[in-house]
Scaffold this active site. Structure first.
Site, PDB file in Angstrom:
ATOM      1  N   GLY A  16       0.831  -1.196   0.000  1.00  0.00           N
ATOM      2  CA  GLY A  16       0.000   0.000   0.000  1.00  0.00           C
ATOM      3  C   GLY A  16       0.866   1.245   0.000  1.00  0.00           C
ATOM      4  O   GLY A  16       1.803   1.364   0.787  1.00  0.00           O
TER       5      GLY A  16
ATOM      6  N   ARG B 235     -19.496  12.670  13.026  1.00  0.00           N
ATOM      7  CA  ARG B 235     -20.172  12.230  11.807  1.00  0.00           C
ATOM      8  C   ARG B 235     -21.310  11.253  12.044  1.00  0.00           C
ATOM      9  O   ARG B 235     -22.335  11.319  11.374  1.00  0.00           O
ATOM     10  CB  ARG B 235     -19.136  11.601  10.876  1.00  0.00           C
ATOM     11  CG  ARG B 235     -18.190  12.660  10.366  1.00  0.00           C
ATOM     12  CD  ARG B 235     -16.996  12.069   9.659  1.00  0.00           C
ATOM     13  NE  ARG B 235     -16.131  13.146   9.217  1.00  0.00           N
ATOM     14  CZ  ARG B 235     -14.963  12.970   8.639  1.00  0.00           C
ATOM     15  NH1 ARG B 235     -14.514  11.744   8.445  1.00  0.00           N
ATOM     16  NH2 ARG B 235     -14.240  13.997   8.274  1.00  0.00           N
TER      17      ARG B 235
ATOM     18  N   GLU C  73      -5.550   3.116   7.885  1.00  0.00           N
ATOM     19  CA  GLU C  73      -6.956   2.749   8.043  1.00  0.00           C
ATOM     20  C   GLU C  73      -7.135   1.262   8.328  1.00  0.00           C
ATOM     21  O   GLU C  73      -8.084   0.861   9.006  1.00  0.00           O
ATOM     22  CB  GLU C  73      -7.775   3.153   6.795  1.00  0.00           C
ATOM     23  CG  GLU C  73      -9.276   2.949   6.986  1.00  0.00           C
ATOM     24  CD  GLU C  73     -10.118   3.497   5.843  1.00  0.00           C
ATOM     25  OE1 GLU C  73      -9.595   4.267   5.018  1.00  0.00           O
ATOM     26  OE2 GLU C  73     -11.312   3.154   5.781  1.00  0.00           O
TER      27      GLU C  73
ATOM     28  N   GLY D 275      -0.359   4.563   0.131  1.00  0.00           N
ATOM     29  CA  GLY D 275      -1.023   5.782   0.592  1.00  0.00           C
ATOM     30  C   GLY D 275      -0.179   6.416   1.686  1.00  0.00           C
ATOM     31  O   GLY D 275       1.007   6.091   1.845  1.00  0.00           O
TER      32      GLY D 275
END
Lengths: 660, 281
Positions: free
Chosen positions: A13, A304, A431, A15
């Site tokens: 990954g 949220r 994440e 990111g």
């Protein structure tokens, strides 16, 4: 022991988390192999908009502290976050901002040239640093550039357009260790193994399990699911964040950043249900600013999960949505258009391009969409020096904090098990690491946790490889059969799928794209804003049928060159398994906490469920087992998470619209 | 919130986008290539237009239903995409002869009538991998070549970076939104296909890379490498290869002032060469 020149670390990954890890590992002089489905500069981190949180000098002078950032994150996450890692993260946050600043990130500036700040959800202090409304893109580019530097120096080797297929695990049970990966080049379709003394998974979230989400097309959770199937534990799968403000499209839902509300955006619906007037023709007194009424303290900046449930309630339950449908207004038209361009240009542009209206002059029409997974691979850590005898209570801004912000208070610096999964040598960063955000992630904390994992926990990975991998256990010295076995397993999978193409037929029952679409629809309906026992039970049954259909799946492409359907179909199978776990965990958590809202168990139940839900997979039977692990609440005592809610109803027209 | 009925949970992310008055289709003509060195061919597909459809959602429809207008079963079209909101740069392709991001190409605006035809081709300045997917590695190679980074002293904390005038920040921010999508290179007459990596050192770097050089030269710490960047950019494949056609700035999806960047780098290299001539450095 001090490691050898041939030792390598695999990072899956590219990111923010993967790039930050690559920088830290290369800086320590060790070699990293970086695998990514896409050129790393195109990773999903580019989609992050609003900003990155950290205590700062201004907020500090107003009574804020690193400790309060920590406290907000734990309270926001409804006490499910791992307290020690969160404390360490909050303490490092200001240093991370300074570092990004030195890397050249074009943070917005005040007129004197200092870094500008904005408000964000779950806080009453300006503690969010930002670069327009494309902060994720800017941070990703800064780290991409630093990795490019190490690539030029030969310390990082990139494998872009390579798909992670399976971890290579040597040994059994307690003695097992992750010693590499098997991956496939998505162009040539070559499958091969890569030896590594440690493997860092930084593969992001599983948004595509829900069909349309705010995530990029590669965020299917496939890599995490494969690690889970190979024996890694997966924690809090049921904790899926639905972002309150997105614009729906035919291919995905596009995020309208929380920073729109941080910069003064107001959420409202007409007080008259089905009011057909244009928003500009509806006078102030006939608008219902329901978040401001219900949450006078936080207003539009409640976390949220709360904003999403309130919007859902207003639209679906009360039928008060714009035009009678499932939409509310997100209104910025009272702000100076030029100000909006400077602060929020990126999202103004997205709304204009994809909706065709200018949000500087017309209120945006928005609705919730699946956005983030707080859950992920289970990880552990070594506690730092702060371990009070009794947990601290509610913290008041401006009062003395129980602990200072020196490094090492929350987690031990350089500990080799920081962010390590239950499989030694296999780490989870960003994440895909469950640790930080509990049951709800606060806005602008995701970029922070990604970079913190890469930089802080990356050091532990280097130490693990240097100090804990003994020479006879080094990947370079292991027998080839350990790797060949996994290559064969993956090659067999591919062969089976490619052969299915020859069976022909256009039966939607076995069409992988149809199966994936139905999976997304089902998961969105059953496992998002409101969950119930009956619907979840039905969902689990429907997923069983999808899995049966998947076992008979047929490809429509048998190419042995750049076969995208093969990759998509393979991931669909892994998505179904992860979906089963999400649904099962949602069923088993018989309470409401943060983003997980059960209509049949509407209250938080600390006595039974102040626990980490941990899934373990049994490959022999294809079944999931759920274990509940105690959450360590030794730093902060749980308290009711209300954000100061008061009751409000559309007909109460006398209530002041406070922030007008 | 205790009376939400179960049935109402279904339309969670499917708000009431109004159904179109009548269903319609658009026709996609797609240039297909099975792999490097293979001949290309054209295939056409009729795609029903969903509300909010874009080129990506139509390609997704074709992937699920790979049948041409002649009723011939074929393979799903291969294409590159990522964020689908025009910030990752992946999904550039040539649409009706003009290069752009396919995610932001909305069918209702772009092809509003029943039966409208949309032609999709891969970019021509990069080697085709398969169908609409091309290999843009040359762009990243050139970013490495110009040392497109800020040379920091390691990642441990050493206090904040340099303070910056907000106007200067806005200028740098604009340059920093370049997503390496390649549109400017596709539109440039001087940037030509070069499949062989060993020739990339001589080949034109193009507007995106010139603009990135300016971006790093404008940063207090980044400018430590300015002289090295200008050495590269005054040589073969550098700024002198620009023919001033100004196509780049017209196709940039992020509206980056690319021609300003090229002019700035042009001035810097000239100054750099004169300085070198007189000082020998």
């Amino acid at each position: 022991m001090s490691g050898s020149a041939n030792q390598r670390i695999a990072i899956v990954g590219g990111g923010l988390a993967g790039l930050a890890a690559a920088v830290r590992i290369a800086e320590s002089g060790m070699h990293a192999d970086l695998f990514s489905l896409v050129p790393v500069k195109r990773s999903h981190s580019v989609c992050a908009q609003g900003g990155i949180n950290a205590c700062n000098d201004i907020a500090r002078q107003q009574g804020y502290s690193e400790y309060e950032h920590f406290d907000e994150t734990i309270y926001g996450g409804d006490y499910l976050g791992d307290q020690h890692p969160v404390l360490e993260m909050a303490n490092w946050a200001p240093r991370i901002i300074d570092l990004l600043d030195r890397m050249g990130v074009p943070f917005n500036r005040t007129s004197e040239g200092f870094r500008d700040l904005r408000l964000f959800g779950g806080s009453l202090f300006k503690r969010t640093h930002f670069s327009g409304a494309t902060t994720g893109q800017q941070l990703l580019y800064a780290l991409d550039e630093q990795v490019r530097r190490y690539e030029a120096e030969g310390l990082v080797k990139k494998y872009e357009f390579w798909e992670f297929l399976w971890p290579v695990i040597d040994g059994e049970g307690e003695n097992s260790r992750c010693v590499g990966i098997v991956a496939q080049d998505l162009r040539t379709m070559q499958i091969r193994s890569f030896r590594a003394d440690a493997v860092v998974m930084a593969t992001g979230g599983p948004g595509l399990v829900f069909g349309k989400s705010t995530n990029s097309v590669m965020c299917n959770g496939g890599a995490a699911s494969r690690c889970y199937q190979a024996g890694a534990w997966y924690a809090n799968p049921e904790m899926i964040q639905v972002h309150p403000t997105a614009i729906p499209g035919a291919d995905k839902c596009r995020l309208m950043s929380e920073s729109a509300r941080g910069e003064g955006g107001r959420v409202w619906v007409p007080r008259k249900p089905g009011d057909s007037r244009k928003p500009s023709q509806i006078p102030e007194t006939e608008r219902w600013y329901f978040l401001e009424e219900k949450y006078p303290k936080y207003g539009n900046l409640v976390p949220r999960d709360i904003a999403t449930r309130e919007i859902f309630d207003v639209c679906v339950n009360q039928g008060m949505g714009v035009g009678g449908g499932n939409m509310v207004y997100l209104d910025l038209t009272h702000k100076d258009p030029e100000y909006l361009t400077t602060k929020l240009g990126g999202i103004m542009e997205i709304y204009e391009k994809f909706v065709g209206e200018d949000p500087r002059y017309t209120p945006m029409k928005i609705f919730p969409a699946v956005h983030y997974s707080m859950g992920g691979l289970w990880t552990t850590f070594t506690k730092g020096s702060y371990n009070p005898e009794t947990p601290y209570g509610s913290h008041k801004s401006g009062t003395a904090t129980p602990i200072d912000s020196e490094p090492g208070r929350g987690m031990a610096i350089g500990a080799t098990n920081n962010a390590m999964t239950n499989i030694p040598g296999l780490y989870a960063f960003g994440e895909v690491n469950f640790a930080y955000h509990g049951a709800t992630r606060l806005g602008a904390n995701a970029l922070l946790s990604c970079i913190f994992d890469g930089l802080f926990c990356g050091l532990g990975v280097v130490n693990y490889v240097k100090d804990e991998v003994t020479p006879e256990h080094r990947a370079e010295n292991l027998h080839a059969s350990i790797y060949d076995r996994v290559v064969k397993q993956e090659q067999d999978k591919v062969d089976r799928l490619v052969q299915s193409a020859s069976q022909g037929g256009s039966d939607p029952q076995t069409n992988p794209y149809q199966i994936a679409r139905e999976l997304g629809d089902e998961m969105t309906a059953a496992c998002t804003v409101v969950k119930t026992h009956d619907r979840l039970t039905k969902c689990i049954e429907n997923l069983r049928q999808l899995r049966d259909r998947y076992n008979r799946v047929r490809l429509s492409d048998d190419a042995i060159w750049t076969n995208q359907s093969l990759s998509f179909t393979r991931a669909t199978g892994d998505m179904i398994i992860l979906a089963e776990l999400i649904a099962l965990a949602s069923l088993e958590r018989k309470e409401s906490r943060g983003s997980h809202y059960r209509l049949d168990f509407p209250e938080r139940d600390d006595a039974n469920f102040l626990k980490t839900c941990t899934g373990e997979y049994d490959p022999a039977t294809g079944s999931h087992r759920i274990l509940w692990r105690e959450v360590d609440t030794s730093l902060v005592k749980p308290r009711a998470r209300t954000y100061g809610k008061v009751e409000a109803a559309p007909e109460k027209k006398t209530i002041a619209t406070a922030n007008a | 919130m205790t009376n939400l009925s179960e049935e109402k949970t279904t339309p969670m992310i499917a708000p009431n986008t109004p159904e179109p008055a009548k269903s319609r289709t658009v026709r996609f003509r797609i240039k297909r290539t099975d792999g490097p060195g293979k001949n290309s061919r054209w295939e056409s597909f009729d795609v029903p237009v969903e509300p909010g459809a874009n080129v990506i959602s139509c390609l997704q429809y074709i992937a699920a239903n790979p049948v041409t207008i002649e009723g011939k079963k074929t393979t799903p079209v291969v294409w590159d995409s990522g964020c689908l909101e025009e910030v990752c740069g992946a999904c550039s392709m040539v649409i009706n002869g003009r290069v752009r991001q396919s995610c932001s190409c909305l069918i209702d605006q772009y092809a509003p009538n029943d039966g409208d035809v949309i032609t999709l081709e891969p970019m021509t300045k990069f080697p085709v991998i398969r169908d609409l997917w091309v290999d843009r590695e040359r762009l990243f190679y050139h970013l490495r070549k110009i040392q497109a980074w800020v040379p920091i002293d390691g990642t441990y904390s050493r206090g904040p970076g340099p303070r910056e005038d907000p106007e200067h920040q806005q200028m740098r921010y604009k340059l920093s939104t370049c997503m390496s999508c390649g549109c400017c290179l596709e539109a440039c007459p001087q940037y030509t296909l070069e499949e062989h990596e060993e020739k990339w050192d001589e080949a034109f770097v193009g507007a995106a890379v010139l603009s990135q050089a300016r971006y790093f030269n404008e940063h207090e710490t980044g400018k430590r490498l300015k002289s090295l960047r200008l050495d590269v950019l005054s040589g073969p494949g550098g700024v002198n290869d620009c023919g001033n056609a100004q196509n780049c700035v017209k196709v940039c999806p992020k509206e980056i002032p690319l021609t300003e960047s090229i002019a700035a780098i042009g001035r810097s290299t000239t100054l750099h060469s004169i300085t070198k001539f007189f000082t020998g450095k």
